[in-house]
Scaffold this motif. Sequence first.
Motif, PDB file in Angstrom:
ATOM      1  N   HIS A 186      20.245   1.605   2.935  1.00 17.37           N
ATOM      2  CA  HIS A 186      19.927   2.933   2.425  1.00 17.37           C
ATOM      3  C   HIS A 186      18.959   2.793   1.256  1.00 17.37           C
ATOM      4  O   HIS A 186      19.181   1.994   0.338  1.00 17.37           O
ATOM      5  N   LEU A 187      17.891   3.580   1.280  1.00 18.05           N
ATOM      6  CA  LEU A 187      16.889   3.547   0.225  1.00 18.05           C
ATOM      7  C   LEU A 187      16.652   4.966  -0.281  1.00 18.05           C
ATOM      8  O   LEU A 187      16.702   5.932   0.485  1.00 18.05           O
ATOM      9  N   ALA A 188      16.384   5.067  -1.564  1.00 18.65           N
ATOM     10  CA  ALA A 188      16.040   6.348  -2.175  1.00 18.65           C
ATOM     11  C   ALA A 188      14.560   6.310  -2.536  1.00 18.65           C
ATOM     12  O   ALA A 188      14.124   5.440  -3.299  1.00 18.65           O
ATOM     13  N   PHE A 189      13.793   7.241  -1.969  1.00 16.10           N
ATOM     14  CA  PHE A 189      12.365   7.356  -2.262  1.00 16.10           C
ATOM     15  C   PHE A 189      12.203   8.527  -3.230  1.00 16.10           C
ATOM     16  O   PHE A 189      12.234   9.690  -2.832  1.00 16.10           O
ATOM     17  N   LEU A 190      12.045   8.208  -4.506  1.00 20.80           N
ATOM     18  CA  LEU A 190      12.125   9.197  -5.581  1.00 20.80           C
ATOM     19  C   LEU A 190      10.759   9.428  -6.203  1.00 20.80           C
ATOM     20  O   LEU A 190      10.126   8.492  -6.706  1.00 20.80           O
ATOM     21  N   MET A 191      10.286  10.681  -6.154  1.00 23.63           N
ATOM     22  CA  MET A 191       9.089  11.098  -6.891  1.00 23.63           C
ATOM     23  C   MET A 191       9.537  11.599  -8.252  1.00 23.63           C
ATOM     24  O   MET A 191      10.412  12.467  -8.353  1.00 23.63           O
ATOM     25  N   VAL A 192       8.931  11.066  -9.310  1.00 25.29           N
ATOM     26  CA  VAL A 192       9.252  11.471 -10.676  1.00 25.29           C
ATOM     27  C   VAL A 192       8.012  12.136 -11.265  1.00 25.29           C
ATOM     28  O   VAL A 192       6.894  11.621 -11.135  1.00 25.29           O
ATOM     29  N   TYR A 193       8.200  13.278 -11.926  1.00 31.32           N
ATOM     30  CA  TYR A 193       7.089  14.090 -12.420  1.00 31.32           C
ATOM     31  C   TYR A 193       7.100  14.138 -13.945  1.00 31.32           C
ATOM     32  O   TYR A 193       8.150  14.046 -14.585  1.00 31.32           O
ATOM     33  N   ASP A 248       0.855  -1.193   0.000  1.00 25.44           N
ATOM     34  CA  ASP A 248       0.000   0.000   0.000  1.00 25.44           C
ATOM     35  C   ASP A 248       0.892   1.244   0.000  1.00 25.44           C
ATOM     36  O   ASP A 248       2.002   1.222   0.536  1.00 25.44           O
ATOM     37  N   LEU A 249       0.392   2.333  -0.561  1.00 32.16           N
ATOM     38  CA  LEU A 249       1.226   3.532  -0.726  1.00 32.16           C
ATOM     39  C   LEU A 249       0.390   4.784  -0.520  1.00 32.16           C
ATOM     40  O   LEU A 249      -0.778   4.829  -0.900  1.00 32.16           O
ATOM     41  N   ILE A 250       1.014   5.797   0.085  1.00 34.64           N
ATOM     42  CA  ILE A 250       0.408   7.122   0.171  1.00 34.64           C
ATOM     43  C   ILE A 250       1.426   8.150  -0.307  1.00 34.64           C
ATOM     44  O   ILE A 250       2.617   8.044   0.014  1.00 34.64           O
ATOM     45  N   LYS A 251       0.982   9.106  -1.105  1.00 31.00           N
ATOM     46  CA  LYS A 251       1.896  10.131  -1.601  1.00 31.00           C
ATOM     47  C   LYS A 251       1.227  11.497  -1.569  1.00 31.00           C
ATOM     48  O   LYS A 251       0.014  11.637  -1.758  1.00 31.00           O
ATOM     49  N   SER A 252       2.053  12.501  -1.272  1.00 33.61           N
ATOM     50  CA  SER A 252       1.664  13.889  -1.418  1.00 33.61           C
ATOM     51  C   SER A 252       2.228  14.386  -2.736  1.00 33.61           C
ATOM     52  O   SER A 252       2.721  13.599  -3.556  1.00 33.61           O
ATOM     53  N   GLN A 253       2.221  15.688  -2.927  1.00 27.04           N
ATOM     54  CA  GLN A 253       2.801  16.256  -4.141  1.00 27.04           C
ATOM     55  C   GLN A 253       4.326  16.183  -4.110  1.00 27.04           C
ATOM     56  O   GLN A 253       4.972  16.279  -5.154  1.00 27.04           O
ATOM     57  N   PHE A 254       4.909  15.957  -2.921  1.00 28.48           N
ATOM     58  CA  PHE A 254       6.352  16.067  -2.771  1.00 28.48           C
ATOM     59  C   PHE A 254       7.058  14.775  -2.367  1.00 28.48           C
ATOM     60  O   PHE A 254       8.249  14.619  -2.615  1.00 28.48           O
ATOM     61  N   SER A 255       6.369  13.839  -1.721  1.00 26.11           N
ATOM     62  CA  SER A 255       7.042  12.653  -1.188  1.00 26.11           C
ATOM     63  C   SER A 255       6.030  11.542  -0.979  1.00 26.11           C
ATOM     64  O   SER A 255       4.820  11.733  -1.178  1.00 26.11           O
ATOM     65  N   PHE A 256       6.508  10.363  -0.537  1.00 27.05           N
ATOM     66  CA  PHE A 256       5.610   9.226  -0.398  1.00 27.05           C
ATOM     67  C   PHE A 256       6.152   8.236   0.618  1.00 27.05           C
ATOM     68  O   PHE A 256       7.311   8.311   1.051  1.00 27.05           O
ATOM     69  N   PHE A 316       5.792  21.073   8.685  1.00 18.41           N
ATOM     70  CA  PHE A 316       5.089  21.232   7.409  1.00 18.41           C
ATOM     71  C   PHE A 316       5.976  20.775   6.266  1.00 18.41           C
ATOM     72  O   PHE A 316       7.148  21.127   6.177  1.00 18.41           O
ATOM     73  N   GLU A 317       5.380  19.983   5.380  1.00 21.15           N
ATOM     74  CA  GLU A 317       6.145  19.385   4.290  1.00 21.15           C
ATOM     75  C   GLU A 317       6.414  20.393   3.184  1.00 21.15           C
ATOM     76  O   GLU A 317       5.541  21.151   2.785  1.00 21.15           O
ATOM     77  N   GLN A 318       7.646  20.387   2.691  1.00 22.16           N
ATOM     78  CA  GLN A 318       8.064  21.280   1.618  1.00 22.16           C
ATOM     79  C   GLN A 318       8.795  20.443   0.560  1.00 22.16           C
ATOM     80  O   GLN A 318       9.285  19.356   0.844  1.00 22.16           O
ATOM     81  N   PRO A 319       8.884  20.950  -0.683  1.00 16.70           N
ATOM     82  CA  PRO A 319       9.724  20.261  -1.669  1.00 16.70           C
ATOM     83  C   PRO A 319      11.170  20.197  -1.188  1.00 16.70           C
ATOM     84  O   PRO A 319      11.645  21.078  -0.465  1.00 16.70           O
ATOM     85  N   LEU A 320      11.873  19.138  -1.553  1.00 15.87           N
ATOM     86  CA  LEU A 320      13.278  18.970  -1.174  1.00 15.87           C
ATOM     87  C   LEU A 320      14.108  20.113  -1.752  1.00 15.87           C
ATOM     88  O   LEU A 320      14.007  20.445  -2.930  1.00 15.87           O
ATOM     89  N   VAL A 321      14.932  20.732  -0.901  1.00 13.16           N
ATOM     90  CA  VAL A 321      15.762  21.865  -1.307  1.00 13.16           C
ATOM     91  C   VAL A 321      17.223  21.441  -1.299  1.00 13.16           C
ATOM     92  O   VAL A 321      17.684  20.800  -0.356  1.00 13.16           O
ATOM     93  N   LEU A 322      17.944  21.812  -2.351  1.00 13.58           N
ATOM     94  CA  LEU A 322      19.363  21.488  -2.425  1.00 13.58           C
ATOM     95  C   LEU A 322      20.158  22.399  -1.509  1.00 13.58           C
ATOM     96  O   LEU A 322      19.833  23.572  -1.319  1.00 13.58           O
ATOM     97  N   MET A 323      21.212  21.849  -0.943  1.00 13.71           N
ATOM     98  CA  MET A 323      22.112  22.653  -0.122  1.00 13.71           C
ATOM     99  C   MET A 323      23.084  23.415  -1.017  1.00 13.71           C
ATOM    100  O   MET A 323      23.241  23.129  -2.201  1.00 13.71           O
TER     101      MET A 323
END
Length: 451
Positions: A298-305, A184-192, A238-245
């Motif tokens: 280590h896992l990468a949870f990647l949203m692709v648009y 089962d999966l849940i996702k927002s606009q930015f992550s999941f 509050f959830e925000q889009p991932l920001v690069l350092m």
Amino acid sequence: YEVFITIYSNVSSGEELSLKVWDASECVQLGQVEEEFTFQANSVLGAPTSPVTITATNQILQHLDYPPGWTWLSFNIKSVDMSLNTVMDNLSSVNGDLIKSQTAFSQYNNAFGWLGTLNTIENELSYMMHLSNPDTLEMMGYEIDVELDTINVVSGWNWVGYMPLQSFDLNWALSSLDNAITGDLIKSQFSFAMFVEGLGWVGNLNFMNPHLGYLLFSQNNGDLIYPFYDPSDLGREFEQPLVLMENEASWVVNPSDFEYSMTIVSTVDRPVDLIGAFVNDECHGFTRPVYVEALDKHLAFLMVYSNTTEESISFKGYKSTDNTVMEITEALDFISNSMVGSPGLPYEMTLFDNNALIPDVYSLGQNYPNPFNPVTTIAYGVPEDVRVELSIYDIRGRTVKTLVSDFHPAGTYLVKWHGENDNGAIVPSGIYFYRMDAGDYQEIQKLVILK
């Protein structure tokens, strides 16, 4: 408790005053004050022994900011009139603005307002809205008794609203879904996050937040009832889009630019700081791998648009230690709402480091796969620093696509062809050739597109 307010004006009398009340315990602005006041210079209302009473209703006033483009949203207060045109009345909408639920939609018309099959806003649902311009929605309504409001979850995708006034830890927010199973999966606009039996929800979506919309994939029917409070007191993140350092890879992606998304749970054969998804050279999503202690990996949870239901996605890895970007040999087709990999069985990615392999001679490898559809990979190597030209030709010798035209340091390289020409159009099935020119070296290979 008494409030001592000094009120200022540039006219001596007559200005109508409105008072607003903020409830810090709930982090909400109450809807309205029943009393009416008029400014009078140097007047005093009330006294410490006989203060003026201010009566605030328990309605809540919200100011919701929306960017241009797509926003996943939901509503966690309810007014007497929840018709679409009433709720959206104070937006500065223009022709073509759109809002859709899972089953209906409406578009804005300057002459008639919102028109379509979506006529009423429901708190149990989430929505996707596309605005031409940034805007702010002001809405006043009453808090929802979440423990008495059930969201019916069906097998498959569910567009669910988030009704609590505060953000909750994801596992606590979805604790009523006692029939959730692995996958089962849940996702927002930015992550999941994905559900893993024995572990709960695992991913980079850790909190559910007010005003955001969510898509829930469930393999079973069930009921979702949000809790009234969070006993862990971990809310308010509050959830925000991932920001690069600073000084990280210059990858930029704005989720509001895209209508569709897919999710990937992956591992990489070597440590990297970022994994990015690309269509040609345009970034369509990136994430940081995270260590999942319960799974010891280590896992990468990647949203692709994307804005199309199907296109070819390639991947890159980034290492901050030496500021290098490396190609990843795997590629995938974008399919809206598809789910690739899982925490228990992640999609494996392989880094290709061209600097680690410096060949003794020039080479142009056979593409793989061949025949292919829709993407193929071509490997080539140069033993010295040189300018490389690599292009696709049809059987008549006409240039179809220039894949490489750049100066290369010595090394081994990969380039992907997605079957498109220089104008971005997909070419027909058939036989094609690719030629590499580097210094005095020239080599030609044949490839086949088979659809």
